[in-house]
Write an enzyme that holds these catalytic residues in place. Structure first.
Site, mmCIF file in Angstrom:
data_model
loop_
_atom_site.group_PDB
_atom_site.id
_atom_site.type_symbol
_atom_site.label_atom_id
_atom_site.label_comp_id
_atom_site.label_asym_id
_atom_site.label_seq_id
_atom_site.Cartn_x
_atom_site.Cartn_y
_atom_site.Cartn_z
ATOM 1 N N ARG A 1 -10.949 -56.954 -10.739
ATOM 2 C CA ARG A 1 -12.060 -56.218 -10.156
ATOM 3 C C ARG A 1 -12.332 -54.935 -10.924
ATOM 4 O O ARG A 1 -11.399 -54.225 -11.297
ATOM 5 C CB ARG A 1 -11.659 -55.843 -8.723
ATOM 6 C CG ARG A 1 -12.773 -55.768 -7.729
ATOM 7 C CD ARG A 1 -12.211 -55.815 -6.304
ATOM 8 N NE ARG A 1 -11.172 -54.826 -6.095
ATOM 9 C CZ ARG A 1 -11.233 -53.858 -5.165
ATOM 10 N NH1 ARG A 1 -12.267 -53.752 -4.384
ATOM 11 N NH2 ARG A 1 -10.239 -53.006 -5.026
ATOM 12 N N SER B 1 -0.899 -54.113 -10.006
ATOM 13 C CA SER B 1 0.016 -54.308 -8.879
ATOM 14 C C SER B 1 1.144 -55.296 -9.186
ATOM 15 O O SER B 1 1.220 -56.384 -8.610
ATOM 16 C CB SER B 1 -0.763 -54.711 -7.633
ATOM 17 O OG SER B 1 -1.700 -53.707 -7.333
ATOM 18 N N ASP C 1 -1.318 -49.874 -5.515
ATOM 19 C CA ASP C 1 -2.086 -49.977 -4.260
ATOM 20 C C ASP C 1 -1.529 -49.093 -3.146
ATOM 21 O O ASP C 1 -2.281 -48.567 -2.328
ATOM 22 C CB ASP C 1 -2.222 -51.439 -3.805
ATOM 23 C CG ASP C 1 -0.880 -52.108 -3.556
ATOM 24 O OD1 ASP C 1 0.167 -51.555 -3.934
ATOM 25 O OD2 ASP C 1 -0.878 -53.211 -2.982
HETATM 26 MG MG MG Z 1 -3.722 -55.481 -0.562
#
Ligand code: MG
Ligand code: ADP
Length: 464
Positions: free
Chosen positions: A78, A142, A196
């Site tokens: 993204r 992540s 995150d």
């Molecule tokens: Mg998440």
């Protein structure tokens, strides 16, 4: 019609109930153990909590400017353009999301980073970005990373199905910069490597100064909080003033009392021995623990004695999910009609009301323990910062488990009240979305403000 032996049945049910229950003593012991492992991690010693420095402190809310974020963490990739208004407000101006093809996830590392650079090129062109300016970018990555600075960190090990070669052991920011250069993109300055959990805290605290904890309760679980730099031994050599957000990696906390069901689940997992707390708390595992208890109860003739198909339907790993548990627990009709329908859909016919009641209780024991552990972990972090609970602490939480499993979040709140009575009102859980997008942009903004070169051109300007 076979009737279960009431004695045997009752004994097993109360055994299970006790097995999953957390006493006040259990909770206080866990909080103490948590403090011990936090101390160990902060002092730089090997322990179950890694306590990784993030190299950023909370935002003031006055950070301003335009930032690009790039988010790689699973099946999707993204890109976001985020504007910060300097008054606690964020606006997403553009977004591009693409699936990461398996052959890219599992090919050469260079090709994976080229894939991201191509995405970035298309995004810049489509949105009309001027290539003569400089834009600050936060890279949300992540996967387990060993951080070495605000915009530097080494991939320790791929997870979630990624195997791209030549990335493990390398600084992923350098790999990204090289790919951008290969693509001829020189208007991007990578100023932050985000995660995150830290992003979740940042996204909330940008507009809420009382927020000093970020928690993830989704597929996995993790948390971060605000710590004095002087307490972080890894920052050796750096000036000891000030505060920094510490990424705890709390899913790996290991002073937990496991049941035979937890041990079997762990042995059958892809990472035996790792992430003990996560395996008792998070969405990826709760349903699977409940399934293992269910199968045991069926095999002991305590559950579904006259219902055909139960063992067959629930024998397979993963055949009871956490969202299904949440549906079962959420059925408040007197005859548990929702549970009945659910079982019928699963192919289990002829369940009795007693079966359905026991199934609902069983889910409650497993989720109740998970929520209790998550609450105790949170309590440990809050009392680490504020032992007397004198101040208000907003806990920013992201993840579907917290958002959608209402019994789970209700039980977390109840456990804090059991622990601290009225003082628990000083701990406020709030749902905070998009740590990997907006939160990452705020990380880049804080990094730009703190950097010796000062903010980049983009952070003073607006996007086209
Ligand atoms: Mg998440
Ligand atoms: P991620 O953690 O991958 O970013 P989410 O925050 O959406 O993603 O969390 C996904 C997890 O949340 C899944 O593992 C699932 O078990 C759990 N989950 C999703 N929906 C529900 C629900 N309605 N009730 C309970 N758990 C849910």
């Amino acid at each position: 019609m076979i009737t279960p032996s009431l004695d045997a049945c009752g004994a097993f049910v109360s055994y299970l109930e006790t097995l999953f229950a957390l006493s006040m003593n259990d909770l206080h012991t866990m909080i103490n153990d948590f403090h011990g492992d936090m101390r160990t991690g902060l002092s730089g010693h090997e322990g179950s909590l890694k306590m990784l420095p993030s190299f950023v402190d909370k935002p003031t809310g006055r950070e301003k400017g335009a930032f690009i974020t790039l988010d790689l963490g699973g099946t999707h990739f993204r890109i976001l353009a985020v504007q910060l208004d300097g008054k606690g407000g964020t606006t997403v101006l553009g977004t591009r999301q693409t699936a990461v093809p398996r052959k890219v996830m599992q090919g050469r590392g260079e090709a994976l980073f080229d894939f991201m650079a191509e995405g970035m090129d298309a995004f810049l062109t489509k949105r009309g970005f001027e290539r003569t300016r400089t834009y600050d970018l936060a890279f949300t990555f992540s996967f387990p990373v060993e951080p070495t600075g605000v915009s530097a960190g080494m991939l320790i090990k791929w997870t979630k199905g990624f195997t791209a070669t030549g990335v493990e052991g390398k600084d992923v920011v350098i790999l990204l910069k090289e790919a951008l250069r290969r693509k001829g993109i020189d208007c991007i300055r990578v100023t932050a490597l985000a995660n995150d959990t830290v992003g979740t805290l940042m996204a909330r605290s940008y507009r809420d100064p009382s927020c000093d904890l970020g928690v993830i309760l989704g597929t996995g679980t993790n948390a971060c909080y605000r710590e004095k730099c002087a307490h972080i031994a890894r920052l050796e050599g750096a000036p000891p003033e000030g505060f920094m957000i510490v990424n705890m990696e709390w899913g790996n906390f290991d002073k937990v009392r496991r049941t035979c069901y937890d041990r079997d689940l762990d042995a059958a997992s892809v990472n035996p021995g790792a992430m003990p707390l996560e395996k008792m708390v998070s969405g990826m595992y709760l349903g699977e623990i409940a399934r293992r208890v269910l199968v045991d109860a069926v095999q002991r003739d305590v559950l579904f004695l006259n219902a055909a198909g139960a063992l067959k339907r629930f024998k397979r790993k993963g055949s009871l999910t956490t969202p299904e548990m949440s549906l079962i627990e959420g059925d408040d009709t007197s005859d548990l009609a929702g549970v009945h329908d659910f079982l019928k859909q699963k192919g289990v016919s002829g369940s009795s009301i007693e079966d359905r009641r026991l199934l609902k209780r069983l889910c409650g024991w497993v989720s109740g323990r998970g929520a209790g552990l998550a609450a105790a972990a949170t309590a440990a972090v809050v009392t680490w910062m504020d032992p007397e609970l004198k101040h208000r602490h907003t806990v920013a939480v992201d993840g579907s488990l917290f958002e959608k499993y209402t019994r789970f979040s209700a039980k977390m709140r109840a456990v804090l009240t059991d622990l601290y009575g009225k003082k628990a009102d000083n701990i406020a859980w709030v749902h905070s979305r998009d740590g990997s997008g907006r939160g990452a942009a705020i990380i880049a903004a804080v990094a730009a403000t703190a950097s010796p070169q000062g903010p980049g051109h983009s952070s003073k300007a607006n996007f086209p």
